[in-house]
Design a protein around this motif. Structure first.
Motif, PDB file in Angstrom:
ATOM      1  N   VAL A  54     -56.089  -8.400  13.590  1.00  0.00           N
ATOM      2  CA  VAL A  54     -56.981  -8.791  14.693  1.00  0.00           C
ATOM      3  C   VAL A  54     -56.503  -9.963  15.362  1.00  0.00           C
ATOM      4  N   ALA A  55     -56.249 -10.214  16.630  1.00  0.00           N
ATOM      5  CA  ALA A  55     -55.982 -11.782  17.302  1.00  0.00           C
ATOM      6  C   ALA A  55     -56.846 -12.626  16.756  1.00  0.00           C
ATOM      7  N   GLU A  56     -56.531 -13.640  16.403  1.00  0.00           N
ATOM      8  CA  GLU A  56     -57.581 -14.709  16.131  1.00  0.00           C
ATOM      9  C   GLU A  56     -57.832 -15.703  17.196  1.00  0.00           C
ATOM     10  N   ALA A  57     -59.073 -16.288  17.531  1.00  0.00           N
ATOM     11  CA  ALA A  57     -59.375 -16.996  18.510  1.00  0.00           C
ATOM     12  C   ALA A  57     -58.538 -18.204  18.520  1.00  0.00           C
ATOM     13  N   SER A  58     -58.443 -18.868  17.237  1.00  0.00           N
ATOM     14  CA  SER A  58     -57.298 -20.049  17.053  1.00  0.00           C
ATOM     15  C   SER A  58     -55.978 -19.706  17.604  1.00  0.00           C
ATOM     16  N   ARG A  59     -55.638 -18.659  17.851  1.00  0.00           N
ATOM     17  CA  ARG A  59     -54.267 -18.322  17.879  1.00  0.00           C
ATOM     18  C   ARG A  59     -53.947 -18.083  19.571  1.00  0.00           C
ATOM     19  N   ALA A  60     -55.038 -18.112  20.211  1.00  0.00           N
ATOM     20  CA  ALA A  60     -55.185 -17.578  21.664  1.00  0.00           C
ATOM     21  C   ALA A  60     -54.707 -18.819  22.422  1.00  0.00           C
ATOM     22  N   ARG A  61     -53.747 -18.577  23.452  1.00  0.00           N
ATOM     23  CA  ARG A  61     -53.094 -19.554  24.315  1.00  0.00           C
ATOM     24  C   ARG A  61     -53.968 -20.070  24.971  1.00  0.00           C
ATOM     25  N   PRO A  62     -54.130 -21.657  25.374  1.00  0.00           N
ATOM     26  CA  PRO A  62     -55.016 -22.143  26.177  1.00  0.00           C
ATOM     27  C   PRO A  62     -54.904 -21.691  27.610  1.00  0.00           C
ATOM     28  N   GLY A  63     -56.040 -21.370  28.455  1.00  0.00           N
ATOM     29  CA  GLY A  63     -55.694 -20.845  29.819  1.00  0.00           C
ATOM     30  C   GLY A  63     -55.605 -19.192  29.975  1.00  0.00           C
ATOM     31  N   ALA A  64     -55.197 -18.581  28.695  1.00  0.00           N
ATOM     32  CA  ALA A  64     -55.112 -17.328  28.751  1.00  0.00           C
ATOM     33  C   ALA A  64     -56.257 -16.622  28.366  1.00  0.00           C
ATOM     34  N   ALA A  65     -56.663 -15.562  29.071  1.00  0.00           N
ATOM     35  CA  ALA A  65     -57.691 -14.620  28.827  1.00  0.00           C
ATOM     36  C   ALA A  65     -57.425 -13.941  27.650  1.00  0.00           C
ATOM     37  N   SER A  66     -58.518 -14.088  26.820  1.00  0.00           N
ATOM     38  CA  SER A  66     -58.528 -13.332  25.409  1.00  0.00           C
ATOM     39  C   SER A  66     -58.275 -12.118  25.572  1.00  0.00           C
ATOM     40  N   GLY A  67     -57.183 -11.378  24.617  1.00  0.00           N
ATOM     41  CA  GLY A  67     -56.904 -10.104  24.784  1.00  0.00           C
ATOM     42  C   GLY A  67     -55.858  -9.752  25.771  1.00  0.00           C
ATOM     43  N   THR A  68     -55.457 -10.432  26.387  1.00  0.00           N
ATOM     44  CA  THR A  68     -54.369 -10.181  27.741  1.00  0.00           C
ATOM     45  C   THR A  68     -53.098 -10.640  26.800  1.00  0.00           C
ATOM     46  N   MET A  69     -52.033  -9.973  26.824  1.00  0.00           N
ATOM     47  CA  MET A  69     -50.711 -10.087  26.719  1.00  0.00           C
ATOM     48  C   MET A  69     -49.964 -10.853  27.763  1.00  0.00           C
ATOM     49  N   ALA A  70     -49.343 -11.765  27.531  1.00  0.00           N
ATOM     50  CA  ALA A  70     -48.783 -12.327  28.475  1.00  0.00           C
ATOM     51  C   ALA A  70     -47.043 -12.685  28.295  1.00  0.00           C
ATOM     52  N   ALA A  71     -46.224 -13.096  29.625  1.00  0.00           N
ATOM     53  CA  ALA A  71     -45.071 -13.002  29.244  1.00  0.00           C
ATOM     54  C   ALA A  71     -44.241 -14.209  28.175  1.00  0.00           C
ATOM     55  N   GLY A  72     -45.095 -15.156  27.921  1.00  0.00           N
ATOM     56  CA  GLY A  72     -44.686 -15.967  26.957  1.00  0.00           C
ATOM     57  C   GLY A  72     -45.232 -15.815  25.596  1.00  0.00           C
ATOM     58  N   ASP A  73     -46.041 -14.995  25.484  1.00  0.00           N
ATOM     59  CA  ASP A  73     -46.398 -14.159  24.072  1.00  0.00           C
ATOM     60  C   ASP A  73     -45.300 -13.857  23.055  1.00  0.00           C
ATOM     61  N   ARG A  74     -45.250 -14.203  21.928  1.00  0.00           N
ATOM     62  CA  ARG A  74     -44.146 -13.645  20.999  1.00  0.00           C
ATOM     63  C   ARG A  74     -44.869 -12.673  19.933  1.00  0.00           C
ATOM     64  N   PRO A  75     -44.587 -11.339  20.514  1.00  0.00           N
ATOM     65  CA  PRO A  75     -45.260 -10.415  19.708  1.00  0.00           C
ATOM     66  C   PRO A  75     -44.735 -10.025  18.447  1.00  0.00           C
ATOM     67  N   ARG A  76     -45.059  -9.831  17.442  1.00  0.00           N
ATOM     68  CA  ARG A  76     -44.610  -9.267  15.977  1.00  0.00           C
ATOM     69  C   ARG A  76     -45.587  -8.089  15.391  1.00  0.00           C
ATOM     70  N   LEU A  77     -45.013  -7.475  14.584  1.00  0.00           N
ATOM     71  CA  LEU A  77     -45.858  -6.376  13.651  1.00  0.00           C
ATOM     72  C   LEU A  77     -46.608  -7.266  12.757  1.00  0.00           C
TER      73      LEU A  77
END
Length: 159
Positions: free
Chosen positions: A56-79
């Motif tokens: 589960v995405a942790e609150a501490s890992r959320a990017r500043p200014g990004a809505a929680s739960g929303t994937m953005a172009a700058g995110d670095r997804p991983r399995l």
């Protein structure tokens, strides 16, 4: 007995072996998940992975200014741990194996997930696919953001 009676050619024997290999991979993934979900806390070193981490995405890992739960172009997804991209040779399909779940993937999802490594951003993945398929990377980015967000909601992808 089944293999001895029905897998009478080398090709059928290879298919039976591939099916067994796939089944074992699924079962080991499930066993990993169960072990970490139910192991006694004293048996795992304190700095080791703990149940729930990476699923589960942790609150501490959320990017500043990004809505929680929303994937953005700058995110670095991983399995996350326990989730694997595998080619099921018996069925001739790529699948995403997760604890107690399997996702059949289409060719587009496979192309994206092969590039998901935690180092590339969503924009980098879109740029790479744009080069590969001679398409506009921003159009690709919009499509893969939706797909990746769906996988993150299912807890088989981390941001």
């Amino acid at each position: 007995d089944y293999v001895k009676q029905h897998a009478t050619t080398p090709e059928l024997q290879r298919q039976a072996l591939a099916a067994l290999t796939f089944k074992c991979t699924v079962l080991w993934t499930q066993l990993d998940a169960l072990y970490f979900a139910y192991v006694a806390p004293g048996m795992v070193p304190p700095d080791a992975w703990q149940p729930g981490e990476g699923l589960v995405a942790e609150a501490s890992r959320a990017r500043p200014g990004a809505a929680s739960g929303t994937m953005a172009a700058g995110d670095r997804p991983r399995l996350p741990r326990g989730v694997r991209l595998r080619n099921d040779e018996t069925r001739g399909k790529w699948v995403l194996l997760a604890p107690e779940r399997t996702f059949d993937l289409d060719d587009n999802a496979v192309a994206v997930l092969k590039l998901v490594d935690g180092a590339r951003s969503v924009a980098d993945i879109a740029d790479e696919l744009g080069k590969t398929y001679a398409a506009d990377p921003r159009a690709i980015e919009a499509d893969i953001l939706v797909m990746l967000e769906g996988l993150a909601e299912k807890r088989v992808l981390e941001r």
